[in-house]
Design a protein around this motif. Structure first.
Motif, short mmCIF file in Angstrom:
data_model
loop_
_atom_site.label_atom_id
_atom_site.label_comp_id
_atom_site.label_asym_id
_atom_site.label_seq_id
_atom_site.Cartn_x
_atom_site.Cartn_y
_atom_site.Cartn_z
N ALA A 1 -1.07 1.71 7.58
CA ALA A 1 -0.30 2.88 6.83
C ALA A 1 -1.27 3.18 5.37
CB ALA A 1 1.07 2.83 6.41
N VAL A 2 -1.71 1.93 4.89
CA VAL A 2 -2.57 1.98 3.65
C VAL A 2 -3.96 2.54 3.92
CG1 VAL A 2 -3.81 0.66 2.00
CG2 VAL A 2 -1.24 0.25 2.35
N ALA A 3 -4.58 2.30 5.13
CA ALA A 3 -6.00 2.52 5.34
C ALA A 3 -6.03 4.05 5.51
CB ALA A 3 -6.22 2.14 7.06
N GLY A 4 -6.91 4.92 4.70
CA GLY A 4 -6.97 6.17 4.57
C GLY A 4 -6.12 6.71 3.65
N ALA A 5 -5.14 6.26 2.92
CA ALA A 5 -4.22 6.88 2.29
C ALA A 5 -4.79 7.07 0.85
CB ALA A 5 -2.91 6.07 2.09
N GLU A 6 -4.68 8.17 0.33
CA GLU A 6 -5.15 8.43 -1.31
C GLU A 6 -4.08 7.79 -2.20
OE1 GLU A 6 -7.19 12.20 -1.56
OE2 GLU A 6 -6.19 12.49 0.75
N ILE A 7 -2.74 8.06 -1.95
CA ILE A 7 -1.72 7.57 -2.92
C ILE A 7 -0.77 6.69 -1.93
CG2 ILE A 7 0.36 8.28 -3.85
CD1 ILE A 7 -1.00 10.84 -4.94
N VAL A 8 -0.36 5.57 -2.44
CA VAL A 8 0.28 4.61 -1.76
C VAL A 8 1.69 4.56 -2.77
CG1 VAL A 8 0.85 2.32 -0.85
CG2 VAL A 8 -1.48 3.40 -0.75
N VAL A 9 2.88 4.36 -2.03
CA VAL A 9 4.19 4.44 -2.72
C VAL A 9 4.90 3.01 -2.51
CG1 VAL A 9 6.46 5.36 -3.09
CG2 VAL A 9 4.59 7.07 -2.79
N ASN A 10 5.05 2.25 -3.34
CA ASN A 10 5.95 1.17 -3.15
C ASN A 10 7.25 1.14 -3.14
OD1 ASN A 10 6.68 -1.80 -2.97
ND2 ASN A 10 6.49 -1.90 -5.29
N ALA A 11 7.90 1.24 -1.96
CA ALA A 11 9.40 1.33 -1.88
C ALA A 11 9.88 0.11 -1.44
CB ALA A 11 9.67 2.81 -0.78
N LEU A 12 9.34 -0.86 -1.72
CA LEU A 12 9.83 -2.17 -1.26
C LEU A 12 10.76 -2.71 -2.02
CD1 LEU A 12 6.37 -3.91 -0.25
CD2 LEU A 12 8.42 -2.94 1.39
N PRO A 13 11.65 -3.73 -2.00
CA PRO A 13 12.37 -4.30 -2.95
C PRO A 13 11.68 -5.18 -4.08
CG PRO A 13 13.46 -4.54 -0.71
CD PRO A 13 11.94 -4.13 -0.77
N GLY A 14 12.30 -5.03 -5.12
CA GLY A 14 11.58 -5.40 -6.29
C GLY A 14 11.21 -6.89 -6.07
N ALA A 15 12.06 -7.75 -5.57
CA ALA A 15 11.94 -9.04 -5.53
C ALA A 15 10.98 -9.54 -4.66
CB ALA A 15 13.26 -9.64 -5.01
N VAL A 16 10.58 -8.64 -3.78
CA VAL A 16 9.39 -9.13 -2.77
C VAL A 16 8.09 -8.31 -3.08
CG1 VAL A 16 11.09 -9.77 -1.07
CG2 VAL A 16 10.27 -7.55 -0.84
#
Length: 210
Positions: free
Chosen positions: A52-67
């Motif tokens: 998913a990250v490969a080729g992306a210009e913006i990445v959104v961290n929508a993971l739980p804060g603890a991990v």
């Protein structure tokens, strides 16, 4: 259009992915189990986090804060040179689902992510409102405020354009400057339990009147 990766496949990812895709952005949701993830919206692909990250210009961290720190550190190489919009909060969650304490007193989750990913441009945003308002800021009579924190001005500006595509008008966006200011916005979840007790389980967000 900007290629956007969203890491995580929960409520936040579902709130953001379809509106961004509808605006014309290629969107890929990164999941540890992409083969088992069914996505109903059009224009949203599903892949492993690294793909998913490969080729992306913006990445959104929508993971739980603890991990988040541990999971993102595993992607240190692919995330180098990317803008990472961190929408998570570094808080401990109680059995009732509400935040009970900060995970990083004297710091913030965003700063911890930046320390783990020195070649990534971390920007904090969208963490002081109910998930339903992230892509629908005009859904309340009084629009909430979205706060932007990050050490690189160009990354904050790019995040501002990203927010505009989610429906945020310029006057609803407050650029707080450096990433250290995320320490303040990340305390907001500690106010959610008493606010829900007072207001009921209705969508709300922090707004600055001026």
């Amino acid at each position: 259009m900007t290629r956007i990766a969203i890491l995580g496949s929960g409520n936040v990812a579902r709130a953001l992915a379809d509106p961004l895709a509808a605006h014309g952005h290629p969107v890929v949701v990164g999941s540890r189990t992409p083969e088992g993830l069914i996505w109903g919206g059009d224009g949203v692909a599903v892949a492993s986090p690294a793909d998913a990250v490969a080729g992306a210009e913006i990445v959104v961290n929508a993971l739980p804060g603890a991990v988040s720190v541990r999971a993102l550190a595993d992607l240190r190489g692919p995330l180098a040179g990317r803008i990472l919009v961190d929408v998570a909060n570094g808080v401990r969650i109680g059995d009732d689902g509400f935040a009970t304490a900060l995970l990083h007193p004297g710091s913030s989750l965003a700063e911890q992510i930046q320390a783990a990913l020195p070649a990534t441009f971390v920007v904090k945003a969208l963490n002081t409102m109910h998930v339903s308002l992230m892509a629908d800021p005009g859904g309340l009579p009084t629009p909430p405020t979205v706060f932007v924190s990050g050490d690189r001005a160009e990354a904050r500006q790019a995040t501002g354009r990203f927010l505009a595509d989610l429906g945020w008008r310029a006057e609803w966006v407050v650029d707080l400057g450096g990433l250290v200011t995320a320490r303040w916005t990340e305390t907001f979840p500690l106010a959610v339990r008493p606010l829900v007790a007072a207001l009921g389980p209705v969508p709300f967000g922090l707004a600055i009147a001026r």
